[in-house]
Design a protein around this motif. Structure first.
Motif, PDB file in Angstrom:
ATOM      1  N   UNK A  55      94.209  82.337  74.883  1.00  0.00           N
ATOM      2  CA  UNK A  55      94.187  83.219  73.717  1.00  0.00           C
ATOM      3  C   UNK A  55      92.592  83.265  73.314  1.00  0.00           C
ATOM      4  N   UNK A  56      92.209  82.021  73.161  1.00  0.00           N
ATOM      5  CA  UNK A  56      90.911  81.711  72.400  1.00  0.00           C
ATOM      6  C   UNK A  56      89.795  82.267  73.387  1.00  0.00           C
ATOM      7  N   UNK A  57      90.136  82.041  74.757  1.00  0.00           N
ATOM      8  CA  UNK A  57      88.975  82.634  75.896  1.00  0.00           C
ATOM      9  C   UNK A  57      89.060  84.243  75.847  1.00  0.00           C
ATOM     10  N   UNK A  58      90.149  84.731  75.563  1.00  0.00           N
ATOM     11  CA  UNK A  58      90.413  86.178  75.730  1.00  0.00           C
ATOM     12  C   UNK A  58      89.635  86.754  74.540  1.00  0.00           C
ATOM     13  N   UNK A  59      89.588  86.200  73.455  1.00  0.00           N
ATOM     14  CA  UNK A  59      89.414  86.563  72.368  1.00  0.00           C
ATOM     15  C   UNK A  59      87.670  86.456  72.015  1.00  0.00           C
ATOM     16  N   UNK A  60      87.289  85.234  72.547  1.00  0.00           N
ATOM     17  CA  UNK A  60      85.715  84.931  72.848  1.00  0.00           C
ATOM     18  C   UNK A  60      85.505  84.826  74.236  1.00  0.00           C
ATOM     19  N   UNK A  61      85.382  85.732  74.964  1.00  0.00           N
ATOM     20  CA  UNK A  61      85.065  85.738  76.344  1.00  0.00           C
ATOM     21  C   UNK A  61      83.607  85.075  76.759  1.00  0.00           C
ATOM     22  N   UNK A  65      82.811  76.950  74.896  1.00  0.00           N
ATOM     23  CA  UNK A  65      83.607  77.778  75.723  1.00  0.00           C
ATOM     24  C   UNK A  65      85.249  77.258  75.802  1.00  0.00           C
ATOM     25  N   UNK A  66      85.964  78.265  75.963  1.00  0.00           N
ATOM     26  CA  UNK A  66      87.464  78.014  76.093  1.00  0.00           C
ATOM     27  C   UNK A  66      88.345  78.145  77.499  1.00  0.00           C
ATOM     28  N   UNK A  67      89.041  77.490  77.802  1.00  0.00           N
ATOM     29  CA  UNK A  67      89.701  77.511  79.118  1.00  0.00           C
ATOM     30  C   UNK A  67      90.224  79.061  79.341  1.00  0.00           C
ATOM     31  N   UNK A  68      89.700  79.304  80.500  1.00  0.00           N
ATOM     32  CA  UNK A  68      89.980  80.499  81.074  1.00  0.00           C
ATOM     33  C   UNK A  68      91.415  80.965  81.052  1.00  0.00           C
TER      34      UNK A  68
END
Length: 458
Positions: A209-215, A203-206
């Motif tokens: 960009x990575x969180x938006x690409x891998x929600x 999981x990526x920090x909300x």
């Protein structure tokens, strides 16, 4: 051969030969300058706070280099002039030749220590400049505000230690070894938190960009061969390969991985240091190897042709790396433990005497070993902190099965355990003194352990 005797005395007590020859004023002046220099050096050592830290600054290193070079020339001239004032011409011709030869050798010999200092400091300074960030960077994490409080009120310093497999025949960097060192800024007590390379659904920090690409987590289609390129050890490589996710910005891998691991553990990662695993082998060779207890034979190689035999002995760099990296007839989690054992051996055995005697080799290995974003000016504070760590309590925790399921991690559990472990390290419980502590299970069920615990145990 009294001339040579007085020259030898002059090499350590400048002015002695001049006093012997009747040059009283010159001799006293030389002796006075010598004593004043020693007192000045003693004053600098005793009055300078954080002296070892200061010795990482370019201004100090340049001053030492120039001073050593000048003193070398001065001492050379001193021996030559001392020889002249002792009037060797009064000796027989054979004596003059012998005394002149010995005096010349002595003049060269007294220069050598200053030359060694100059060369060591120059190599040291160049290595620091090559490895660490010299220019100001945008991401100055809570930069120090004063000498009294270099960490600006922070209780801990968090540095991500990565082992990379970069190679001339391999594209990108996979971080197969990921350890976060969380260091108490006051005591040096350290928690080494190890995360497995095969952690899935990262999981990526909300809001990133990575969180938006891998929600819903880091997930990609399986590779053609059935493997996966969406594990934790692929985050750096993926971010570097997709600058379009970051508005075209290149080389975002380090920042993304630091932020991801910091979010996973509930910590703020200050800096990272990426160690090339085979560069580490050169470093181990530079200090003459490390003594490790290999608990059972470790097989390695494409065709299982390599072998690190069981037993306690000093391993060269290549064998130490294969011991730390091989997964043949083993798994990721056993390998993580062996990597921890190599780190413990390095921390314990890389003593100041070893470092000094192998200085040039270590400097050369370090240049190709480490990639980091630690700002150069921070070294003056990190060096004394590292010395605290050397003599402090170092515990470790590994997020591996059965503690967590790497295929479906419990992120809240990981974060909770990491925070609890750090709190315990900062405020260790009181332990009653006893000659032989009972070896009973920890009633708290704590997964933490000493850095070297389990090393050499089957």
């Amino acid at each position: 051969m009294s001339v040579i005797g007085w020259l030898l005395l002059s090499a350590v007590v400048p002015g002695a030969a001049h006093l012997r020859a009747g040059w009283r004023k010159t001799g006293l002046a030389l002796l006075g300058c010598y004593v004043a220099g020693l007192l000045a050096l003693l004053w600098i050592v005793l009055s300078t706070d954080n002296l070892l830290g200061k010795l990482t600054e370019n201004s100090w290193l340049t001053t030492i280099t120039v001073t050593a070079a000048v003193l070398g020339a001065v001492w050379f001239g001193l021996i030559v002039h001392s020889f002249v004032v002792l009037r060797p011409s009064r000796m027989a011709q054979g004596g003059q030749i012998l005394a002149g030869t010995l005096a010349g050798l002595l003049a060269v010999a007294v220069v050598l220590p200053f030359g060694v200092v100059t060369q060591y400091v120059w190599v040291y300074q160049k290595t620091l400049n090559d490895v660490f960030v010299n220019d100001p960077v945008e991401r100055q994490v809570q930069a120090p505000v004063s000498e009294e409080d270099p960490w600006a009120g922070r209780d801990r310093v968090n540095i991500l230690l990565l082992g990379g497999d970069a190679d001339d025949n391999r594209i990108g960097v996979r971080t197969d070894s990921m350890n976060l060192a969380s260091v108490d800024a006051k005591t040096g007590n350290t928690v080494l938190i190890s995360l497995p390379r095969n952690l899935e659904d990262v999981r990526f920090r909300p809001g990133t960009p990575m969180a938006e690409h891998f929600p819903t987590g880091f997930r990609l289609p399986p590779d053609p061969g059935g493997g996966r390129s969406d594990l934790l050890n692929s985050v750096w490589e993926y971010a570097d390969a997709h600058p379009e996710l970051f508005g075209g910005k290149q080389h975002q891998g380090p920042q993304v991985l630091m932020d991801t691991i910091g979010y996973t553990l509930g910590l703020k990662v200050d800096w990272y240091a990426l160690v090339n695993m085979w560069g580490l082998a050169r470093l181990i060779d530079a200090i003459g190897g490390v003594t490790i207890t290999v608990e059972q034979d470790v097989v390695f190689g494409k065709y299982n042709e390599g072998l690190v035999k069981a037993g306690t002995r000093k391993l060269k760099g290549a064998d130490a790396m294969w011991y730390a990296r091989s997964r043949t007839y083993s798994d990721d989690y056993t390998r993580m433990r062996r990597q921890r054992c190599v780190l413990a051996a390095l921390l314990d055995q890389a003593d100041p005497a070893t470092v000094l005697t192998s200085f040039n080799k270590i400097a050369l290995a370090t240049k190709d070993l480490v990639k980091t974003d630690i700002p150069r000016p921070m070294l003056q504070h990190l060096v004394p902190l590292a010395l605290k760590v050397k003599n402090a309590k170092v515990t470790s925790i590994q997020f591996v099965p059965p503690l967590i399921n790497t295929g479906s991690p419990d992120w809240d559990k990981i974060r909770t355990i990491a925070q609890k472990t750090i709190r315990t390290s900062a405020n260790p419980p009181a332990v009653a003194m006893s000659p032989k502590p009972a070896k009973t299970p920890d009633p708290t069920g704590s997964p933490t352990k000493d850095l070297s615990e389990g090393c050499g145990v089957t």
